[in-house]
Structure formats: C-alpha cells, structure tokens
Design a protein around this motif. Sequence first.
Motif, short mmCIF file in Angstrom:
data_model
loop_
_atom_site.label_atom_id
_atom_site.label_comp_id
_atom_site.label_asym_id
_atom_site.label_seq_id
_atom_site.Cartn_x
_atom_site.Cartn_y
_atom_site.Cartn_z
N VAL A 7 41.72 41.86 33.79
CA VAL A 7 41.47 41.86 35.22
C VAL A 7 42.65 41.14 35.84
CG1 VAL A 7 39.96 41.02 37.05
CG2 VAL A 7 38.98 41.81 34.90
N PHE B 134 32.04 43.03 39.42
CA PHE B 134 33.08 42.01 39.42
C PHE B 134 33.15 41.31 40.78
CE2 PHE B 134 37.45 40.70 40.27
CZ PHE B 134 37.67 39.84 39.20
N HIS B 135 32.93 42.08 41.85
CA HIS B 135 33.03 41.53 43.21
C HIS B 135 31.73 40.94 43.73
CE1 HIS B 135 37.10 42.92 43.71
NE2 HIS B 135 36.74 44.08 43.22
N THR B 136 30.60 41.22 43.06
CA THR B 136 29.32 40.78 43.61
C THR B 136 28.59 39.73 42.78
OG1 THR B 136 28.16 42.63 42.56
CG2 THR B 136 28.95 42.96 44.81
N GLY C 111 33.32 47.43 38.03
CA GLY C 111 34.21 47.04 39.13
C GLY C 111 33.44 46.50 40.31
N SER C 112 32.31 47.12 40.63
CA SER C 112 31.47 46.63 41.72
C SER C 112 30.86 45.27 41.38
CB SER C 112 30.35 47.63 42.02
OG SER C 112 30.87 48.84 42.48
N GLU D 122 41.93 39.59 41.56
CA GLU D 122 40.53 39.88 41.84
C GLU D 122 40.23 41.36 41.68
OE1 GLU D 122 38.93 38.24 45.35
OE2 GLU D 122 39.72 36.26 44.97
N GLU D 123 41.21 42.14 41.27
CA GLU D 123 41.00 43.57 41.10
C GLU D 123 41.03 43.95 39.64
OE1 GLU D 123 40.34 45.93 43.39
OE2 GLU D 123 40.20 44.31 44.83
N ILE E 211 36.22 32.82 37.39
CA ILE E 211 36.68 34.20 37.60
C ILE E 211 37.12 34.77 36.26
CG2 ILE E 211 38.40 35.66 38.72
CD1 ILE E 211 38.46 33.61 40.99
#
Length: 76
Positions: free
Chosen positions: A68, A41-43, A38-39, A71-72, A49
Amino acid sequence: MNFVIEFYRLREEDGAHATLDRVPLEAANLESAIDIAGSLFHTLAMPQIPDHVRVCDWSGRELYAGPVSGEEPIWP
C-alpha cells in the motif's frame, strides 16, 4: 466466494509482519474482493496505517498480496 482480507505492516529488515485487521467477506470473484479491500482500507479504523494487504480464500491460500503506497492501495 468467501475471502479473507488481511491488512498488515511489514518490517523490511527481517520480513516480520503484524496483522492490523482481518475481515471475512463474500464477493463474486477475486477482482471484486480486491475492490472491496480498497474500500475497507479507507473506512476501517485500524490502530496503525497498514503498508500491505493480502487476500486469501477461506482455507487460507493467498490469492493476492501487495504493498500500500501512502493512503492508496496498489491493486493489480
């Protein structure tokens, strides 16, 4: 434990998928690996995407796979 996290896009009509990134990592357990995914995915800077994520053990056995949403990531 050693895990591999794979972010990919899935084409619904025929089930084909394109891997966008694959990240090896060490985590205490599957739940920790999913949290790290999860981390990431955002970095991570990925060319697109991803709409799905998969967590495998070091030998390639799938332990978790899921969509997914936006964006979450949707985690268990």
